[in-house]
Design a protein around this motif. Structure first.
Motif, PDB file in Angstrom:
ATOM      1  N   UNK A   1      -8.582  11.239  -1.379  1.00 23.07           N
ATOM      2  CA  UNK A   1      -9.286  11.696  -0.181  1.00 23.07           C
ATOM      3  C   UNK A   1      -9.874  10.527   0.620  1.00 23.07           C
ATOM      4  N   UNK A   2     -10.421   9.543  -0.091  1.00 22.55           N
ATOM      5  CA  UNK A   2     -11.068   8.429   0.627  1.00 22.55           C
ATOM      6  C   UNK A   2     -10.059   7.377   1.110  1.00 22.55           C
ATOM      7  N   UNK A   3      -8.763   7.659   0.902  1.00 20.44           N
ATOM      8  CA  UNK A   3      -7.745   6.720   1.395  1.00 20.44           C
ATOM      9  C   UNK A   3      -7.048   7.212   2.668  1.00 20.44           C
ATOM     10  N   UNK A   4      -7.400   8.408   3.117  1.00 21.62           N
ATOM     11  CA  UNK A   4      -6.704   8.987   4.280  1.00 21.62           C
ATOM     12  C   UNK A   4      -6.814   8.071   5.498  1.00 21.62           C
ATOM     13  N   UNK A   5      -8.058   7.641   5.779  1.00 20.66           N
ATOM     14  CA  UNK A   5      -8.313   6.740   6.913  1.00 20.66           C
ATOM     15  C   UNK A   5      -7.466   5.466   6.803  1.00 20.66           C
ATOM     16  N   UNK A   6      -7.403   4.946   5.581  1.00 21.34           N
ATOM     17  CA  UNK A   6      -6.653   3.723   5.294  1.00 21.34           C
ATOM     18  C   UNK A   6      -5.168   3.874   5.637  1.00 21.34           C
ATOM     19  N   UNK A   7      -4.570   4.989   5.159  1.00 22.36           N
ATOM     20  CA  UNK A   7      -3.146   5.201   5.437  1.00 22.36           C
ATOM     21  C   UNK A   7      -2.904   5.518   6.911  1.00 22.36           C
TER      22      UNK A   7
ATOM     23  N   UNK B   1       0.841  -1.206   0.000  1.00 19.41           N
ATOM     24  CA  UNK B   1       0.000   0.000   0.000  1.00 19.41           C
ATOM     25  C   UNK B   1       0.876   1.256   0.000  1.00 19.41           C
ATOM     26  N   UNK B   2       1.962   1.237   0.785  1.00 22.12           N
ATOM     27  CA  UNK B   2       2.856   2.397   0.842  1.00 22.12           C
ATOM     28  C   UNK B   2       3.606   2.574  -0.481  1.00 22.12           C
ATOM     29  N   UNK B   3       3.936   1.457  -1.136  1.00 21.50           N
ATOM     30  CA  UNK B   3       4.543   1.540  -2.463  1.00 21.50           C
ATOM     31  C   UNK B   3       3.591   2.193  -3.461  1.00 21.50           C
ATOM     32  N   UNK B   4       2.331   1.863  -3.324  1.00 21.78           N
ATOM     33  CA  UNK B   4       1.318   2.452  -4.208  1.00 21.78           C
ATOM     34  C   UNK B   4       1.254   3.971  -4.007  1.00 21.78           C
ATOM     35  N   UNK B   5       1.341   4.382  -2.736  1.00 20.78           N
ATOM     36  CA  UNK B   5       1.361   5.814  -2.399  1.00 20.78           C
ATOM     37  C   UNK B   5       2.501   6.513  -3.148  1.00 20.78           C
ATOM     38  N   UNK B   6       3.675   5.852  -3.161  1.00 23.55           N
ATOM     39  CA  UNK B   6       4.836   6.441  -3.850  1.00 23.55           C
ATOM     40  C   UNK B   6       4.572   6.522  -5.356  1.00 23.55           C
ATOM     41  N   UNK B   7       4.086   5.402  -5.917  1.00 27.36           N
ATOM     42  CA  UNK B   7       3.815   5.383  -7.366  1.00 27.36           C
ATOM     43  C   UNK B   7       2.817   6.457  -7.767  1.00 27.36           C
ATOM     44  N   UNK B   8       1.772   6.619  -6.968  1.00 23.82           N
ATOM     45  CA  UNK B   8       0.701   7.577  -7.293  1.00 23.82           C
ATOM     46  C   UNK B   8       1.007   9.003  -6.836  1.00 23.82           C
TER      47      UNK B   8
END
Lengths: 325, 325
Positions: A268-274, A256-263
């Motif tokens: 907005x709807x992923x804030x809770x997730x991270x 998931x953190x790798x995806x954050x880097x790629x993107x």
């Protein structure tokens, strides 16, 4: 402990009025109206307060260092104007950023003008023996520029460590707080030992303050904090929380953190997730510990000052670093 | 008169090598590679030479002021980087401008870094008694920012006079030349009289130099001058020539100049047309006279220096201000 809020507010108001006067009789308006716009738009006036209380801690008066207190605020505002250009930021202190309200050219030049005015005011407080003060100010400016460049590097970096991050905030945020304390203490005739102690205090305060800023961005009270919660995630910033979580995460979380880097950031709807990942990896509790450590180090740095002199510095740590989150 | 070309070139090469060294061991690369790119891209090194010959004129050595010579060049390069952003310029000294080669954020920050480095180098040459030198440098920076703002104002101004224009170039161009001479002379222990004379020399040299730049833009030899002829007209700049012609023009000519204002400039096939207006209204011959006046005033300012000391300053006027056009 004594409450220094009244003293702080009184000095802040004095500095506010003095900053407003800086721009009063200057022309051309095309330069000084925009510089005044940002410099008069409020802020904590933390840096000027550090100049003042450092002068007092070594036996000087607030009034001895008014001009250099103005100087560090003008300098801080220069960094805001140029950083906002670089970050494409639209709002600052609830108002349109300078390059949005005016235009890019005006904002670039206003930042330059603020640096020059900062030196003009600093020099008003400097006698011949204070040339070192101008050097401190200049070296702080170099560190702030380097810190901003490291911050930009982090945005696109594929490799990064917590140490890279701490080095970046030391330069970008803490260096000017250090210079503020050093300048105040030097101008008021402090000893080398006193100056070093105050510098160390400011360094640690700055580190704690910036780390808390990162933490509050994620878990702060939106109304109280005045910024959108999760803004750093939306902008794709690699804060301490992200980097620490990345170091500790495995499996699904790491992906998931790798995806954050790629993107280049979260939606907005992923804030809770991270936020949950930062919580579960222990990054949030590590941040809390680190903030506590730096806060304590700031106070310990002043161990040779007597209790009466130290009080206001301890009060300031507690005011800035709220320990109840 | 003795030819000082060899001496000038030798000192220019020394300064070139010293400037290259400024960036050698600094990091991060993201800041110092772009700052090095512009600072090492050549240029006349006129400002550093003024620092050096002013030091020598009052009995000092070139080597006494190497750091401040570097400082004024770094400062000059800061103005180029930020001005190019403001002007949307694509080329500088035959190379892509910094914001084109890198990006806007890098260019804004590189300019800031150059200012900070300029102060660092200036301060290397300053002992306690030289705090006034730092003030001169700072006041020059303020004037340069004001001059740039006045220049932007002129672009959109509906009312403008020759005096507005002269005030603008005094701040934007001449102020840093003045500071260069003052700094060199002060660091080498010049008397007040000597410092004032050199400052006056530089002021008048700067005015002549900028006016000639305007004139060469229109009637210069494209190959020799290295810029496109008529560039100022295409960009809609209100140079001395335009403003002077506007003051003197009547009838058809006045209407044509009004059209220039309305259209924010001329088209490529109108350059000849506007050049003729500048010729016929006498603006070009007035510019020639003004350049001659400023050049003479520059030399007269040094009347109390002995002939031997004065020679190189006279040589420099003749080198920069070619009298045969």
């Amino acid at each position: 402990m004594k409450d220094y809020s009244k003293l702080y507010e009184k000095q802040r108001d004095i500095i506010e009025r003095k900053i407003a006067k800086v721009f009063e009789k200057l022309s051309p308006e095309s330069l000084y109206e925009p510089t005044g716009y940002i410099a008069n738009s409020g802020g904590k006036r933390l840096r000027s307060f550090l100049v003042q209380i450092s002068a007092k801690a070594v036996g000087g008066k607030f009034s001895r260092v008014y001009n250099s207190a103005i100087a560090v605020e003008l300098f801080h505002n220069f960094t805001l104007v140029h950083d906002d250009i670089m970050d494409n930021a639209e709002k600052r202190r609830g108002l349109p950023t300078l390059h949005v309200k005016y235009d890019l050219a005006t904002a670039v030049l206003a930042g330059d003008g603020l640096i020059a005015l900062a030196y003009r005011y600093l020099l008003k407080d400097c006698k011949a023996q204070h040339i070192d003060v101008v050097k401190d100010f200049t070296e702080a400016m170099i560190e702030v520029c380097e810190g901003q460049s490291l911050d930009k590097d982090l945005e696109t970096a594929k490799k990064f460590t917590v140490d890279d991050y701490l080095e970046m905030i030391r330069k970008k945020t803490a260096a000017l707080l250090q210079a503020s304390c050093e300048i105040g203490a030097k101008l008021a005739g402090g000893t080398k030992k006193e100056i070093n102690a105050l510098s160390k205090y400011a360094l640690n305060l700055g580190m704690a303050f910036q780390l808390q800023d990162d933490l509050l961005d994620l878990i702060g009270d939106e109304k109280k904090f005045g910024k959108k919660v999760g803004g750093d995630l939306l902008e794709g910033k690699k804060t301490y929380l992200f980097i620490r979580a990345y170091e500790k995460a495995k499996g699904k979380n790491k992906k998931a953190l790798d995806k954050f880097i790629r993107n280049n950031g979260a939606k907005k709807d992923e804030i809770e997730f991270y936020r949950n990942i930062f919580e579960n990896t222990g990054a949030i509790s590590d941040a809390r510990k680190l903030i506590e450590d730096y806060s304590n180090k700031a106070i310990i740095a002043l161990k040779n000052f007597d209790e009466k002199q130290k009080e206001i510095f301890v009060w300031l740590v507690n005011k800035l670093i709220k320990r109840q989150y």
